[in-house]
Structures are given as C-alpha cells and as structure tokens.
Design a protein around this motif. Sequence first.
Motif, PDB file in Angstrom:
ATOM      1  N   VAL A  79      -3.609  -6.260  -5.571  1.00 28.71           N
ATOM      2  CA  VAL A  79      -3.791  -4.852  -5.686  1.00 28.71           C
ATOM      3  C   VAL A  79      -3.028  -4.135  -7.344  1.00 28.71           C
ATOM      4  O   VAL A  79      -1.612  -4.690  -6.977  1.00 28.71           O
ATOM      5  CB  VAL A  79      -3.870  -3.603  -4.630  1.00 28.71           C
ATOM      6  N   GLN A  80      -4.293  -3.663  -7.223  1.00 31.64           N
ATOM      7  CA  GLN A  80      -3.191  -3.306  -8.264  1.00 31.64           C
ATOM      8  C   GLN A  80      -3.444  -1.230  -8.777  1.00 31.64           C
ATOM      9  O   GLN A  80      -4.617  -0.939  -8.777  1.00 31.64           O
ATOM     10  CB  GLN A  80      -3.240  -2.963 -10.472  1.00 31.64           C
ATOM     11  N   TYR A  81      -2.567  -0.568  -9.143  1.00 35.79           N
ATOM     12  CA  TYR A  81      -2.308   1.253  -9.155  1.00 35.79           C
ATOM     13  C   TYR A  81      -2.175   1.049 -10.570  1.00 35.79           C
ATOM     14  O   TYR A  81      -1.306   1.071 -11.037  1.00 35.79           O
ATOM     15  CB  TYR A  81      -1.822   1.694  -8.368  1.00 35.79           C
ATOM     16  N   ASP A 131      -0.002  10.288  -9.342  1.00 36.51           N
ATOM     17  CA  ASP A 131      -0.212  10.400  -8.154  1.00 36.51           C
ATOM     18  C   ASP A 131      -1.471   9.900  -7.682  1.00 36.51           C
ATOM     19  O   ASP A 131      -2.509   9.345  -8.615  1.00 36.51           O
ATOM     20  CB  ASP A 131      -0.839  11.766  -8.278  1.00 36.51           C
ATOM     21  N   MET A 132      -1.954   9.287  -6.351  1.00 39.83           N
ATOM     22  CA  MET A 132      -2.383   8.824  -5.847  1.00 39.83           C
ATOM     23  C   MET A 132      -4.265   9.460  -5.651  1.00 39.83           C
ATOM     24  O   MET A 132      -4.653   8.502  -5.707  1.00 39.83           O
ATOM     25  CB  MET A 132      -2.046   8.326  -4.513  1.00 39.83           C
ATOM     26  N   THR A 133      -4.291  10.478  -5.330  1.00 38.39           N
ATOM     27  CA  THR A 133      -5.388  11.139  -5.864  1.00 38.39           C
ATOM     28  C   THR A 133      -6.132  10.634  -6.761  1.00 38.39           C
ATOM     29  O   THR A 133      -7.551  10.733  -6.760  1.00 38.39           O
ATOM     30  CB  THR A 133      -4.343  12.775  -5.507  1.00 38.39           C
ATOM     31  N   VAL A 161       0.919  -1.008   0.174  1.00 41.48           N
ATOM     32  CA  VAL A 161      -0.005  -0.571   0.390  1.00 41.48           C
ATOM     33  C   VAL A 161       0.879   0.851   0.081  1.00 41.48           C
ATOM     34  O   VAL A 161       2.035   0.696   0.590  1.00 41.48           O
ATOM     35  CB  VAL A 161      -0.898  -0.407   1.108  1.00 41.48           C
ATOM     36  N   PRO A 162       0.531   2.109  -0.872  1.00 43.11           N
ATOM     37  CA  PRO A 162       1.389   4.174  -0.272  1.00 43.11           C
ATOM     38  C   PRO A 162       1.771   3.936   0.644  1.00 43.11           C
ATOM     39  O   PRO A 162       2.614   4.498   0.872  1.00 43.11           O
ATOM     40  CB  PRO A 162       0.180   4.848  -0.934  1.00 43.11           C
ATOM     41  N   ASN A 163       1.054   3.604   1.850  1.00 40.99           N
ATOM     42  CA  ASN A 163       1.686   3.848   3.027  1.00 40.99           C
ATOM     43  C   ASN A 163       1.196   3.199   3.998  1.00 40.99           C
ATOM     44  O   ASN A 163       0.833   2.825   4.916  1.00 40.99           O
ATOM     45  CB  ASN A 163       1.294   5.836   3.298  1.00 40.99           C
ATOM     46  N   CYS A 219       1.718   4.812  -7.166  1.00 42.69           N
ATOM     47  CA  CYS A 219       0.337   4.448  -8.280  1.00 42.69           C
ATOM     48  C   CYS A 219       1.430   4.997  -9.592  1.00 42.69           C
ATOM     49  O   CYS A 219       2.601   5.466  -9.423  1.00 42.69           O
ATOM     50  CB  CYS A 219      -0.629   5.614  -8.952  1.00 42.69           C
ATOM     51  N   SER A 220       1.576   4.972 -10.986  1.00 36.16           N
ATOM     52  CA  SER A 220       2.281   4.801 -12.546  1.00 36.16           C
ATOM     53  C   SER A 220       1.175   4.818 -13.696  1.00 36.16           C
ATOM     54  O   SER A 220      -0.183   4.312 -13.159  1.00 36.16           O
ATOM     55  CB  SER A 220       3.422   3.780 -12.252  1.00 36.16           C
TER      56      SER A 220
END
Length: 256
Positions: A238-240, A245-247, A165-167, A210-211
């Motif tokens: 999970v896939q981003y 940017d995560m927003t 996860v990002p954080n 994310c990318s």
Amino acid sequence: MSVAGCLNDNGGSGTPGDGTTSPDGKGPLTRITIEGTALVVELSEEADVDQVNLIQPNGELFGKRDVAAGAQQVSFEIGTAYAPGEYRVLALKGEETVVETTTELRPEIQIQDVGLYRNNPDKPWDEVYGESETDRIKNGEAFVTVENTGSGPEAITELIFSGDVPNPIENPRGSGMHETDRVVVSPGETADLFSNSFPFGTETEDGMGCSPDGNSGQFTVIVETRVGGNQVSSTYNVQYTGSDDMTDCEVTITEV
C-alpha cells in the motif's frame, strides 16, 4: 448453483463439476448439489426408493428424508455448523440399501480483492453505510471480496485489518463487518465483506497515515471461518501519497 459431487452410472461419486450427470447414468441417484446451505439429492424418474439417509464423516446419521411417490429430489439443510469431510448418501427401499455414494463437503475460502470507496465507487457504499455529505465513513471503511472455491458452504465470522493501515485493529468490536455477525458464502459464489472497524480512517498511534511525499508499507486482511475453523489471510502493498490527511489521500493497493 454449485456442485458437491456428480454421480456416474455405477453409483460412485465423480469429481466436482458443472452439476450434469453422465449421459448413461442409470442409478436411482442422478445428482448431488449444494444450493445455498442445503444439500440436494436428485432422483431418477425410475428410482424405486422410499428413503434417503445422509451420514456424517464420523459415521453418525445427519438426517433422513422420506421420498414421496413420484418425488425426484430431497434436500438436507446443512447450514454452516456442519463437520467438513466425506458424507455418505444412502438410498433405501424399506430397510435395504439400494445404492450408496459419497460426496465431499469442504469449503475453501480465498480472498480475491480489497478496495476503498475512493478507488471503487461503483460498489454499493451508500446502500451499506448510508448517504452522507462528507463521505467520512465510506472513505474510512473498505470492502473485501472472498470466493468459496470448495464444495461446502462457509460462514465468514470476522474481518480484520492489520499492519500498515491508518487504524489497525487486531480485535475489532463484533465481527469487524458492517451490521452483521456472519456472511454465508456458498460453493462457487463470491461475496463482498464491508468493514466496520474504520481501518482507513483517522490515523492512530499504531497506524500508517498519508504524507505529501508518500508513505509505503504492507497490510494484511484476515477473515475467520466457521466451518473450516481457520483464518484466511492475504497481504497487500500500500502507498499513501499527496496529502497530510487521509480524507483526500491517494491510496494505491497492489498484491504482494
């Protein structure tokens, strides 16, 4: 309402069910249920008893209740600090035990779902986190749905997100849940836990972000329980994708 045990006509304990008694039940104790964090003992109209005792798994008295004339139920507040196991319920007349039965109090927490605001806008996000023009907090937090499939109440005391996860925070401040140190889940009930550790917020050094082309990984949700004294976990793919940017990232979460 959820059932900790049903009584049959010989005073024995049946298997957990829908809370109904056997049609020909003749004993003074007709039903034992869990309502919230209380154990409720229901008595027949003909019950000639003046006291009900609850005995803990270790053999010690948990509590006793006087039965007033005409009363058809007594209750014991067991809370979420009780010892799980088999409890004995004794109905007494004077000092003589009229009938004795047993009931199992043992919670069982299962993680059913996890999700984000961007994928689950119908959850009460504004009610939990407050309204905001940017939705920054809501976008960075998550909900986790848990169910108690056991026979006793449980309290969730910590919520942790680890892995991709990002954080990721293995040891969040407080409980890891928004503005509460515990969430009580009664048998047969589900509850949504809302995070406060910002697991899907700004990407940190140890996190996955994310990318435009997509990043894929796995993360684990962990909840700690008070009565069971254990950790329950569930891992998700999970896939981003679609952004730097995560927003405004597209996040897809699926069960492993």
